[in-house]
Motif scaffolding. Structure first.
Motif, PDB file in Angstrom:
ATOM      1  N   MET A 156       0.845  -1.178   0.000  1.00 13.53           N
ATOM      2  CA  MET A 156       0.000   0.000   0.000  1.00 13.53           C
ATOM      3  C   MET A 156       0.892   1.245   0.000  1.00 13.53           C
ATOM      4  O   MET A 156       1.765   1.385   0.868  1.00 13.53           O
ATOM      5  N   PRO A 157       0.715   2.152  -0.950  1.00 14.63           N
ATOM      6  CA  PRO A 157       1.554   3.354  -0.997  1.00 14.63           C
ATOM      7  C   PRO A 157       1.286   4.277   0.198  1.00 14.63           C
ATOM      8  O   PRO A 157       0.205   4.281   0.757  1.00 14.63           O
ATOM      9  N   LYS A 158       2.326   5.021   0.562  1.00 19.91           N
ATOM     10  CA  LYS A 158       2.183   5.997   1.637  1.00 19.91           C
ATOM     11  C   LYS A 158       1.309   7.140   1.160  1.00 19.91           C
ATOM     12  O   LYS A 158       1.433   7.598   0.030  1.00 19.91           O
ATOM     13  N   VAL A 159       0.450   7.628   2.029  1.00 14.81           N
ATOM     14  CA  VAL A 159      -0.383   8.777   1.714  1.00 14.81           C
ATOM     15  C   VAL A 159       0.306  10.007   2.284  1.00 14.81           C
ATOM     16  O   VAL A 159       0.537  10.101   3.486  1.00 14.81           O
ATOM     17  N   VAL A 160       0.697  10.924   1.382  1.00 10.44           N
ATOM     18  CA  VAL A 160       1.363  12.160   1.795  1.00 10.44           C
ATOM     19  C   VAL A 160       0.639  13.332   1.175  1.00 10.44           C
ATOM     20  O   VAL A 160      -0.078  13.197   0.176  1.00 10.44           O
ATOM     21  N   SER A 161       0.853  14.504   1.756  1.00 10.18           N
ATOM     22  CA  SER A 161       0.143  15.684   1.263  1.00 10.18           C
ATOM     23  C   SER A 161       0.672  16.174  -0.081  1.00 10.18           C
ATOM     24  O   SER A 161      -0.060  16.788  -0.850  1.00 10.18           O
ATOM     25  N   ASN A 162       1.946  15.903  -0.371  1.00  6.32           N
ATOM     26  CA  ASN A 162       2.547  16.362  -1.622  1.00  6.32           C
ATOM     27  C   ASN A 162       3.304  15.194  -2.257  1.00  6.32           C
ATOM     28  O   ASN A 162       4.529  15.117  -2.152  1.00  6.32           O
ATOM     29  N   PRO A 163       2.599  14.294  -2.937  1.00 10.75           N
ATOM     30  CA  PRO A 163       3.270  13.109  -3.482  1.00 10.75           C
ATOM     31  C   PRO A 163       4.238  13.459  -4.609  1.00 10.75           C
ATOM     32  O   PRO A 163       4.073  14.455  -5.316  1.00 10.75           O
ATOM     33  N   LYS A 164       5.264  12.617  -4.760  1.00 14.15           N
ATOM     34  CA  LYS A 164       6.238  12.814  -5.828  1.00 14.15           C
ATOM     35  C   LYS A 164       5.672  12.306  -7.144  1.00 14.15           C
ATOM     36  O   LYS A 164       4.916  11.335  -7.181  1.00 14.15           O
ATOM     37  N   THR A 165       6.090  12.953  -8.230  1.00 18.26           N
ATOM     38  CA  THR A 165       5.678  12.484  -9.548  1.00 18.26           C
ATOM     39  C   THR A 165       6.516  11.281  -9.929  1.00 18.26           C
ATOM     40  O   THR A 165       7.575  11.029  -9.339  1.00 18.26           O
ATOM     41  N   ARG A 166       6.082  10.547 -10.908  1.00 20.31           N
ATOM     42  CA  ARG A 166       6.812   9.379 -11.391  1.00 20.31           C
ATOM     43  C   ARG A 166       8.208   9.783 -11.853  1.00 20.31           C
ATOM     44  O   ARG A 166       9.192   9.086 -11.612  1.00 20.31           O
ATOM     45  N   SER A 167       8.319  10.935 -12.521  1.00 19.72           N
ATOM     46  CA  SER A 167       9.628  11.380 -13.008  1.00 19.72           C
ATOM     47  C   SER A 167      10.552  11.764 -11.850  1.00 19.72           C
ATOM     48  O   SER A 167      11.764  11.538 -11.925  1.00 19.72           O
ATOM     49  N   GLN A 168      10.015  12.308 -10.765  1.00 18.43           N
ATOM     50  CA  GLN A 168      10.831  12.628  -9.600  1.00 18.43           C
ATOM     51  C   GLN A 168      11.355  11.344  -8.950  1.00 18.43           C
ATOM     52  O   GLN A 168      12.528  11.266  -8.567  1.00 18.43           O
ATOM     53  N   ILE A 169      10.497  10.358  -8.827  1.00 20.33           N
ATOM     54  CA  ILE A 169      10.895   9.078  -8.249  1.00 20.33           C
ATOM     55  C   ILE A 169      11.987   8.436  -9.099  1.00 20.33           C
ATOM     56  O   ILE A 169      12.988   7.946  -8.583  1.00 20.33           O
ATOM     57  N   GLN A 170      11.807   8.458 -10.432  1.00 24.08           N
ATOM     58  CA  GLN A 170      12.784   7.867 -11.337  1.00 24.08           C
ATOM     59  C   GLN A 170      14.117   8.610 -11.268  1.00 24.08           C
ATOM     60  O   GLN A 170      15.184   7.998 -11.262  1.00 24.08           O
ATOM     61  N   ALA A 171      14.073   9.936 -11.212  1.00 24.80           N
ATOM     62  CA  ALA A 171      15.297  10.737 -11.141  1.00 24.80           C
ATOM     63  C   ALA A 171      16.075  10.427  -9.868  1.00 24.80           C
ATOM     64  O   ALA A 171      17.309  10.297  -9.890  1.00 24.80           O
ATOM     65  N   GLU A 172      15.379  10.285  -8.744  1.00 24.61           N
ATOM     66  CA  GLU A 172      16.044   9.953  -7.481  1.00 24.61           C
ATOM     67  C   GLU A 172      16.651   8.551  -7.538  1.00 24.61           C
ATOM     68  O   GLU A 172      17.760   8.322  -7.049  1.00 24.61           O
ATOM     69  N   SER A 173      15.935   7.616  -8.140  1.00 25.26           N
ATOM     70  CA  SER A 173      16.434   6.253  -8.285  1.00 25.26           C
ATOM     71  C   SER A 173      17.693   6.227  -9.149  1.00 25.26           C
ATOM     72  O   SER A 173      18.683   5.576  -8.813  1.00 25.26           O
ATOM     73  N   ASP A 174      17.655   6.947 -10.275  1.00 24.54           N
ATOM     74  CA  ASP A 174      18.821   7.021 -11.166  1.00 24.54           C
ATOM     75  C   ASP A 174      20.025   7.625 -10.440  1.00 24.54           C
ATOM     76  O   ASP A 174      21.152   7.134 -10.575  1.00 24.54           O
TER      77      ASP A 174
END
Length: 66
Positions: free
Chosen positions: A1-19
């Motif tokens: 189950m994904p975390k519920v946050v007030s300002n979720p990250k976009t898919r591109s932000q998640i990918q950039a951090e992973s890279d």
């Protein structure tokens, strides 16, 4: 189950951090269609990922020049 946050990250932000964590940089090229087909077929025949084939080819080329 994904975390519920007030300002979720976009898919591109998640990918950039992973890279960034993995030390990966995205690079794109514009190539002729027959060159792309050659890379794809060669990588498949050699059992390599396309990016690995390109890296090995560039390193071999540079090594041969020096």
């Amino acid at each position: 189950m994904p975390k519920v946050v007030s300002n979720p990250k976009t898919r591109s932000q998640i990918q950039a951090e992973s890279d960034a964590r993995r030390g990966v940089v995205r690079k794109s090229f514009t190539l002729q269609a027959d060159d792309v087909a050659f890379i794809k077929e060669s990588a498949q025949r050699l059992g390599l990922a396309q990016n690995e084939l390109i890296v090995q080819a560039v390193r071999a080329f540079v090594k041969g020049q020096g």
